[in-house]
Structure formats: C-alpha cells, structure tokens
Design a protein around this motif. Sequence first.
Motif, PDB file in Angstrom:
ATOM      1  N   VAL A 216      55.241  11.608 -29.264  1.00 10.97           N
ATOM      2  CA  VAL A 216      56.706  11.858 -29.072  1.00 10.97           C
ATOM      3  C   VAL A 216      57.065  12.125 -27.497  1.00 10.97           C
ATOM      4  N   GLY A 217      56.058  12.647 -26.890  1.00 12.72           N
ATOM      5  CA  GLY A 217      56.539  12.750 -25.438  1.00 12.72           C
ATOM      6  C   GLY A 217      57.154  14.374 -25.628  1.00 12.72           C
ATOM      7  N   PRO A 218      58.342  14.453 -24.626  1.00 14.93           N
ATOM      8  CA  PRO A 218      58.830  15.615 -24.370  1.00 14.93           C
ATOM      9  C   PRO A 218      59.751  16.109 -25.906  1.00 14.93           C
ATOM     10  N   GLY A 219      59.314  17.507 -25.970  1.00 11.26           N
ATOM     11  CA  GLY A 219      59.947  17.875 -27.347  1.00 11.26           C
ATOM     12  C   GLY A 219      59.214  19.526 -27.473  1.00 11.26           C
ATOM     13  N   VAL A 220      59.431  19.967 -28.682  1.00  8.38           N
ATOM     14  CA  VAL A 220      58.814  21.342 -28.954  1.00  8.38           C
ATOM     15  C   VAL A 220      57.462  21.427 -29.026  1.00  8.38           C
ATOM     16  N   ASP A 221      56.743  22.066 -28.337  1.00  7.90           N
ATOM     17  CA  ASP A 221      55.186  22.057 -28.237  1.00  7.90           C
ATOM     18  C   ASP A 221      54.904  23.607 -28.719  1.00  7.90           C
ATOM     19  N   TRP A 222      54.130  23.366 -30.171  1.00  8.85           N
ATOM     20  CA  TRP A 222      53.999  24.980 -30.666  1.00  8.85           C
ATOM     21  C   TRP A 222      53.031  25.627 -29.848  1.00  8.85           C
ATOM     22  N   ALA A 223      52.223  24.874 -29.262  1.00  3.32           N
ATOM     23  CA  ALA A 223      51.000  25.731 -28.672  1.00  3.32           C
ATOM     24  C   ALA A 223      51.175  26.102 -27.038  1.00  3.32           C
ATOM     25  N   ASP A 224      52.490  25.685 -26.650  1.00  4.71           N
ATOM     26  CA  ASP A 224      52.900  26.117 -25.392  1.00  4.71           C
ATOM     27  C   ASP A 224      52.756  27.530 -25.181  1.00  4.71           C
ATOM     28  N   GLY A 225      52.037  28.207 -24.420  1.00  3.63           N
ATOM     29  CA  GLY A 225      52.145  29.764 -24.127  1.00  3.63           C
ATOM     30  C   GLY A 225      51.362  30.356 -25.313  1.00  3.63           C
ATOM     31  N   VAL A 226      50.786  29.769 -26.318  1.00  4.65           N
ATOM     32  CA  VAL A 226      50.163  30.551 -27.218  1.00  4.65           C
ATOM     33  C   VAL A 226      48.753  31.179 -26.695  1.00  4.65           C
ATOM     34  N   GLY A 227      48.261  32.296 -27.327  1.00  4.59           N
ATOM     35  CA  GLY A 227      47.249  33.001 -26.933  1.00  4.59           C
ATOM     36  C   GLY A 227      45.952  32.286 -27.184  1.00  4.59           C
ATOM     37  N   LYS A 228      44.826  33.001 -27.251  1.00  5.53           N
ATOM     38  CA  LYS A 228      43.415  32.412 -27.603  1.00  5.53           C
ATOM     39  C   LYS A 228      43.425  32.125 -29.196  1.00  5.53           C
ATOM     40  N   LEU A 229      43.003  30.989 -29.467  1.00  6.18           N
ATOM     41  CA  LEU A 229      42.678  30.464 -30.900  1.00  6.18           C
ATOM     42  C   LEU A 229      41.119  30.317 -31.579  1.00  6.18           C
ATOM     43  N   ASP A 230      40.395  31.010 -30.608  1.00  2.32           N
ATOM     44  CA  ASP A 230      39.103  30.904 -31.135  1.00  2.32           C
ATOM     45  C   ASP A 230      38.656  31.436 -32.467  1.00  2.32           C
ATOM     46  N   ALA A 231      39.524  32.342 -32.801  1.00  2.46           N
ATOM     47  CA  ALA A 231      39.139  33.183 -34.185  1.00  2.46           C
ATOM     48  C   ALA A 231      39.287  32.088 -35.440  1.00  2.46           C
ATOM     49  N   TRP A 232      39.514  30.988 -35.372  1.00  2.27           N
ATOM     50  CA  TRP A 232      39.854  30.014 -36.446  1.00  2.27           C
ATOM     51  C   TRP A 232      38.615  28.897 -36.629  1.00  2.27           C
ATOM     52  N   ARG A 233      38.212  28.921 -38.030  1.00  2.48           N
ATOM     53  CA  ARG A 233      37.284  27.761 -38.129  1.00  2.48           C
ATOM     54  C   ARG A 233      37.660  26.715 -39.196  1.00  2.48           C
ATOM     55  N   VAL A 234      37.376  25.621 -38.902  1.00  2.00           N
ATOM     56  CA  VAL A 234      37.936  24.323 -39.900  1.00  2.00           C
ATOM     57  C   VAL A 234      37.233  24.596 -41.295  1.00  2.00           C
ATOM     58  N   VAL A 235      38.070  24.478 -42.150  1.00  3.75           N
ATOM     59  CA  VAL A 235      37.270  24.388 -43.687  1.00  3.75           C
ATOM     60  C   VAL A 235      37.527  23.199 -44.590  1.00  3.75           C
ATOM     61  N   GLU A 236      38.354  22.275 -43.882  1.00 11.25           N
ATOM     62  CA  GLU A 236      38.938  21.069 -44.677  1.00 11.25           C
ATOM     63  C   GLU A 236      39.512  20.188 -43.760  1.00 11.25           C
ATOM     64  N   THR A 237      39.157  19.051 -43.634  1.00 13.58           N
ATOM     65  CA  THR A 237      39.877  18.038 -43.312  1.00 13.58           C
ATOM     66  C   THR A 237      40.030  16.892 -44.397  1.00 13.58           C
ATOM     67  N   ARG A 238      41.241  16.220 -44.297  1.00 11.53           N
ATOM     68  CA  ARG A 238      41.391  14.970 -45.053  1.00 11.53           C
ATOM     69  C   ARG A 238      42.490  14.143 -44.878  1.00 11.53           C
ATOM     70  N   LEU A 239      42.452  12.841 -45.182  1.00 11.67           N
ATOM     71  CA  LEU A 239      43.604  12.151 -44.852  1.00 11.67           C
ATOM     72  C   LEU A 239      44.636  12.329 -45.902  1.00 11.67           C
ATOM     73  N   VAL A 240      45.705  12.446 -45.937  1.00  7.01           N
ATOM     74  CA  VAL A 240      46.734  12.466 -46.950  1.00  7.01           C
ATOM     75  C   VAL A 240      47.916  11.386 -46.649  1.00  7.01           C
ATOM     76  N   GLY A 241      47.552  10.190 -47.148  1.00  6.93           N
ATOM     77  CA  GLY A 241      48.435   9.029 -46.866  1.00  6.93           C
ATOM     78  C   GLY A 241      47.980   8.787 -45.318  1.00  6.93           C
ATOM     79  N   ARG A 242      48.962   8.595 -44.477  1.00 13.44           N
ATOM     80  CA  ARG A 242      48.579   8.156 -42.900  1.00 13.44           C
ATOM     81  C   ARG A 242      48.332   9.252 -42.104  1.00 13.44           C
TER      82      ARG A 242
END
Length: 258
Positions: A216-242
């Motif tokens: 996208v380039g310039p736009g709204v970046d949700w992670a801009d200024g977010v704090g530490k996120l290392d408390a999260w772990r991935v439990v599922e990864t899948r392709l849904v359509g593209r």
Amino acid sequence: MPPPPFLTALLEPYAAPPPPTRPHVTLTFAQSLDGKIGGLHSTPLPLSGAESMQMTHWLRTLHEGILVGGATARGDDPQLNTRHLPPPARDAPPHPAPRPIVLDSTLLLSPSCKLLRNFNAGTGRRPWIVGVGPPQCDAEWEKRRTALEGAGARVLLLDLSDTEREATRTPALLALLRAQGVRTLMVEGGARVIRSFLSAPCNVDTILITTAPVLVGPGVDWADGVGKLDAWRVVETRLVGRDSVVALVARPEEEDAT
Ligand SMILES: NC(=O)C1=CN([C@@H]2O[C@H](COP(=O)(O)OP(=O)(O)OC[C@H]3O[C@@H](n4cnc5c(N)ncnc54)[C@H](O)[C@@H]3O)[C@@H](O)[C@H]2O)C=CC1
Ligand SMILES: Nc1nc(O)c(N)c(N[C@@H]2O[C@H](COP(=O)(O)O)[C@@H](O)[C@H]2O)n1
C-alpha cells in the motif's frame, strides 16, 4: 453451513464463562504486506479477498458484540453484519448477528449512519455508542447525544477524565461491556483501538490477522507506536483464498518470551 471448523476450534475456550471483569475478546483486522489497515487520511482500504471476508463474517457470528473506533465508524460507515454469508438452510435460524459497539468519545457519529439506518429498517441490531463522560459533555455534546438517541442508538458513558490515555481506558471499557452482559467481543479496529487493546495482553484472548498480498505505501499503520508484542504466540497459520490468516494467543505465563 456452519462456521469453518478452525474458527470454532480457536474460540472453544469461549464456551467457559468469561471473567467477571471483561468479555472474551478477539482482536481481528486485515492488513497489507506492509502492515497498512487504512489508506491515507484514514480512508477505507478494501484488503480482504472474498474468501477471507466471508471468514470474517463467520467470525462475527461467533461473538455477541463487535467493536470499532469512532474514526472507523465515521470514515467507513460500516454495517458490521453477516451479509457475506450464504443464507441459512431452510428451517434453520438466521445467522446470529453481533451487537455493533462504537467507541466514540466525541459522539460525532452521524445519526444517519448505516448502523442506525439498518437498525431502523429492522435489518440490524441497535448500536451502542460508548462516549467518555465529563469533562467532554458540553451543550453541543448533549445535542449530539440527543440526536443519536433519537435515531435509535444507545449511548453508554465511560466516566473517565479526558486526560486518561486510551490504553488505560480499555480495562474500564471492557468492564462496562461485561456489566452490560457482553460475554464475547470481536474488536475490528482501527489503529488507535488496536493499539489500546494491545497495550496489555490481558485485554485480548485471541488475535486473528488477515494479510492480503498487496503493498500500500503511505497509509494507516496499526503497529506504529505499539508497545512490546512478545507475549503472543502463533497457534494457526492458513491460506484463505489468496490471503494468509494467522491466529495468536497469549503465551502462558510460565513460558519464557525471549
Ligand atoms: N483493515 C481493517 O481490518 C480495518 C481498518 N480500519 C481502518 O482504520 C482506520 C481508522 O483508525 P484510527 O484513525 O486509528 O481510528 P479508530 O477507528 O481506532 O478510532 C479512534 C477512536 O476510538 C477511541 N478509542 C480508541 N481506543 C479507545 C479505548 N480503549 N477506550 C475508549 N475509546 C477509545 C478514540 O477516542 C477515538 O475516538 C480507517 O482507515 C479504517 O478504515 C478499521 C478497522 C479495521
Ligand atoms: N476483514 C476486513 N477486511 C478488510 O479489507 C477491511 N477493510 C475490513 N474493515 C473492517 O470492516 C468494516 C466494514 O464492515 P462492513 O463491510 O461494512 O460490514 C470496517 O469498518 C472495518 O472495521 N475488514
């Protein structure tokens, strides 16, 4: 047709009663490859393909409340319903629809927004609008409150000082919604809402991020200024359509997050 089994499995822990202080919370949004959720000046950005959009609508059926921030509600004019799902089988009940909830401290949402139009047409649930109490409640604010209530909205007030940061409002907001009977809450964004919910892992049970294969380039970046996120772990990864869909849950406390 039931919701995709991976969604029901992911939310299985929500069958247990939520804590008394907050609902079970799912934070979910769609982003581009470069982490944008909205266009320049917070304009709406269609990112999800048809399949992952349908997945999001199934996810909506699995929650009692669906929450967005005031800027999203004003800019996107969302419906927050389940219209992209196939119709239920004959004699089956309609798909459950979550209660729309808008965080709008200023009460600047238009009384003719789609959420209120759908409610008045009998095709949507009554939206709740959560404002922030004194000192914002001047005469103009009262006028807007009366107009929104006249159009069918229920206005709830978070009685906090104006100086309290959004991050610190989230536990009070969740307690308010829980006290109003909301047991499961889906939080869609935008960026300020995402950041305030992610300010502490104890605000959110599950994160589900759809990533569309676009830049996208310039736009709204949700992670801009977010704090530490290392408390999260991935439990599922899948392709849904593209699109790729990744689910995360908070790491158990005993696990070392380094
Ligand atoms: N791609 C996606 O999945 C989504 C994209 N968006 C995009 O996000 C953009 C808008 O994001 P933002 O400008 O950051 O605005 P926002 O939608 O996050 O709204 C900010 C408002 O929410 C209130 N607020 C935030 N956290 C709060 C809390 N914890 N308690 C009480 N009130 C709180 C603020 O006071 C402010 O009025 C738009 O471009 C929209 O299209 C929004 C939702 C999903
Ligand atoms: N899942 C998802 N994919 C996208 O590409 C999006 N732009 C969004 N946006 C969110 O959905 C709301 C619109 O909902 P309706 O289609 O009107 O029911 C929008 O306000 C964002 O919260 N989501």
